[in-house]
Design a protein around this motif. Sequence first.
Motif, PDB file in Angstrom:
ATOM      1  N   GLY A 298       0.830  -1.194   0.000  1.00  0.00           N
ATOM      2  CA  GLY A 298       0.000   0.000   0.000  1.00  0.00           C
ATOM      3  C   GLY A 298       0.862   1.241   0.000  1.00  0.00           C
ATOM      4  O   GLY A 298       1.938   1.272   0.626  1.00  0.00           O
ATOM      5  N   GLY A 299       0.420   2.288  -0.709  1.00  0.00           N
ATOM      6  CA  GLY A 299       1.220   3.496  -0.823  1.00  0.00           C
ATOM      7  C   GLY A 299       1.451   4.194   0.496  1.00  0.00           C
ATOM      8  O   GLY A 299       2.535   4.708   0.771  1.00  0.00           O
ATOM      9  N   VAL A 300       0.436   4.218   1.360  1.00  0.00           N
ATOM     10  CA  VAL A 300       0.552   4.897   2.646  1.00  0.00           C
ATOM     11  C   VAL A 300       1.602   4.232   3.529  1.00  0.00           C
ATOM     12  O   VAL A 300       2.500   4.893   4.074  1.00  0.00           O
ATOM     13  CB  VAL A 300      -0.817   4.930   3.358  1.00  0.00           C
ATOM     14  N   LYS A 301       1.505   2.916   3.691  1.00  0.00           N
ATOM     15  CA  LYS A 301       2.462   2.204   4.533  1.00  0.00           C
ATOM     16  C   LYS A 301       3.880   2.333   3.967  1.00  0.00           C
ATOM     17  O   LYS A 301       4.852   2.489   4.721  1.00  0.00           O
ATOM     18  CB  LYS A 301       2.078   0.725   4.646  1.00  0.00           C
ATOM     19  N   ILE A 407       0.592  12.268   6.208  1.00  0.00           N
ATOM     20  CA  ILE A 407       0.120  10.928   5.862  1.00  0.00           C
ATOM     21  C   ILE A 407      -0.804  10.395   6.950  1.00  0.00           C
ATOM     22  O   ILE A 407      -1.846   9.789   6.677  1.00  0.00           O
ATOM     23  CB  ILE A 407       1.318   9.972   5.650  1.00  0.00           C
ATOM     24  N   SER A 408      -0.430  10.641   8.203  1.00  0.00           N
ATOM     25  CA  SER A 408      -1.264  10.198   9.323  1.00  0.00           C
ATOM     26  C   SER A 408      -2.628  10.879   9.317  1.00  0.00           C
ATOM     27  O   SER A 408      -3.643  10.285   9.689  1.00  0.00           O
ATOM     28  CB  SER A 408      -0.552  10.477  10.653  1.00  0.00           C
ATOM     29  N   LEU A 409      -2.678  12.129   8.878  1.00  0.00           N
ATOM     30  CA  LEU A 409      -3.928  12.878   8.862  1.00  0.00           C
ATOM     31  C   LEU A 409      -4.875  12.415   7.760  1.00  0.00           C
ATOM     32  O   LEU A 409      -6.102  12.483   7.925  1.00  0.00           O
ATOM     33  CB  LEU A 409      -3.640  14.374   8.689  1.00  0.00           C
ATOM     34  N   VAL A 410      -4.331  11.949   6.634  1.00  0.00           N
ATOM     35  CA  VAL A 410      -5.195  11.645   5.488  1.00  0.00           C
ATOM     36  C   VAL A 410      -5.469  10.157   5.295  1.00  0.00           C
ATOM     37  O   VAL A 410      -6.393   9.786   4.569  1.00  0.00           O
ATOM     38  CB  VAL A 410      -4.584  12.204   4.178  1.00  0.00           C
ATOM     39  N   ARG A 415      -8.545   5.854   2.792  1.00  0.00           N
ATOM     40  CA  ARG A 415      -8.894   4.430   2.742  1.00  0.00           C
ATOM     41  C   ARG A 415     -10.400   4.194   2.813  1.00  0.00           C
ATOM     42  O   ARG A 415     -10.884   3.149   2.365  1.00  0.00           O
ATOM     43  CB  ARG A 415      -8.195   3.687   3.893  1.00  0.00           C
ATOM     44  N   THR A 416     -11.145   5.130   3.379  1.00  0.00           N
ATOM     45  CA  THR A 416     -12.588   4.940   3.538  1.00  0.00           C
ATOM     46  C   THR A 416     -13.409   5.692   2.497  1.00  0.00           C
ATOM     47  O   THR A 416     -14.643   5.574   2.483  1.00  0.00           O
ATOM     48  CB  THR A 416     -13.040   5.385   4.933  1.00  0.00           C
TER      49      THR A 416
END
Length: 426
Positions: A298-301, A407-410, A415-416
């Motif tokens: 996943g891009g975020v991780k 990243i933590s904020l978005v 994802r939802t």
Amino acid sequence: MAGFKALKGQGHWPTLLAAFLYFDFSFMVWTMLGPLSTEIAESLAIGGFVMSASQKATLLSIPILAGALLRIVLGFGVDKFGAKKTALVSQAIVIGVLFYAYIRGAGITYNELLVVAMGLGFAGASFAVALPQAGQWYPPKLQGVVLGIAGAGNIGVVIDFLFAPKIAELWGWESVFLVGAVLSSIIFVTYMFMAKDAPAEVYTARPKKLKDYAKLLKDKDTWWFNLFYAVSFGGFVGFAGYMKVYLMNTYQADMSAFGLDVINEGNVKVVAGYFGALCIFAGAILRPVGGAVADRLGGVKSLYIFFGTVTLLAILNATMTLPFGVAILVLFLIMANLGMANGAVFQLVPQRFGKDIGIMTGIIGAAGGLGGTALIKTLGWSKGAFDGYSAGFMIFAGVVLVALMGISLVKTRWRTTWGVAAGGRI
């Protein structure tokens, strides 16, 4: 390999090859002032002009800044005049400034070099031409491999650092501009005969308008992606442009000893080029790896991992006086993680802005160039103000940390919402 095999019988391979050559050599030209920075500074000093740290940073940052802004301009040119005409005009400007720099040679002034640097920005903006030129010929299912091939030009900066200092040693720094002009002329002719704009039955043009850019700039996700790419690509191209200056100012004695004892090279500027190429190569070659990791995790991780690693390494470099070997390893790992972060960002962008990927590529690409400009200027300021780079690296670490907080904020919202139907891992 499966992706490359799928290209057989599809599209127009001469155009794809021409786009790759055009972008690869353009990227090489775009960043050529970096590996020549020391030689040019010494030449100007002989003529009575001693560049300050700030002036050197300005010279190195202008091609990056110009390339960032011109990506938008050339994007409009592609829509209005076609990719081929836009590329040829842009390449002609680059060839002109390269020949001008060679002809002026050692007599060139600092202000003239600033104009040359602006002209080199057209080479950096080739990204906005080469990718559409190649992509227009191929169906959506092959865009990944096609744009990967056409966009593999980041390796051009490695070529700069490997060969430019040695050419400068043998024939003078101005000869590098001659080599660049001749090679660019060859690419110009090659592109003229090989590249073709896709016909209407293959590609339906959808010209971008200013209101399209304005609409996307109102979307807050655009600005989050701008931040992430300003850190990843901006960090990569910023460190690449300033790499030789940093190494020469910090580890000249160590590189000189290494050159004499290990590789029998007495010119420390050439040795600096080799080490610069090594570090930059990591970021250039690992961009696709970052995309693959993002597909899996996943891009975020992935961005958590890459940006987190860069933050820790930048703080380490800012707070400790590292031995030369360790410093090179740290720079290598910083560049590697920035390169992989580039791939991770563009794993996410098409999933969020699939219908507007052309415009978003221009906007985010410009943000990356602006980030690189800011990093070079920050490092130059740090050297001028404190006679060192600790402050510059600490500021960069702080910006990366802000990106991590972003990243933590978005991540939950992404994802939802759009991430649910995106089709890939977020």
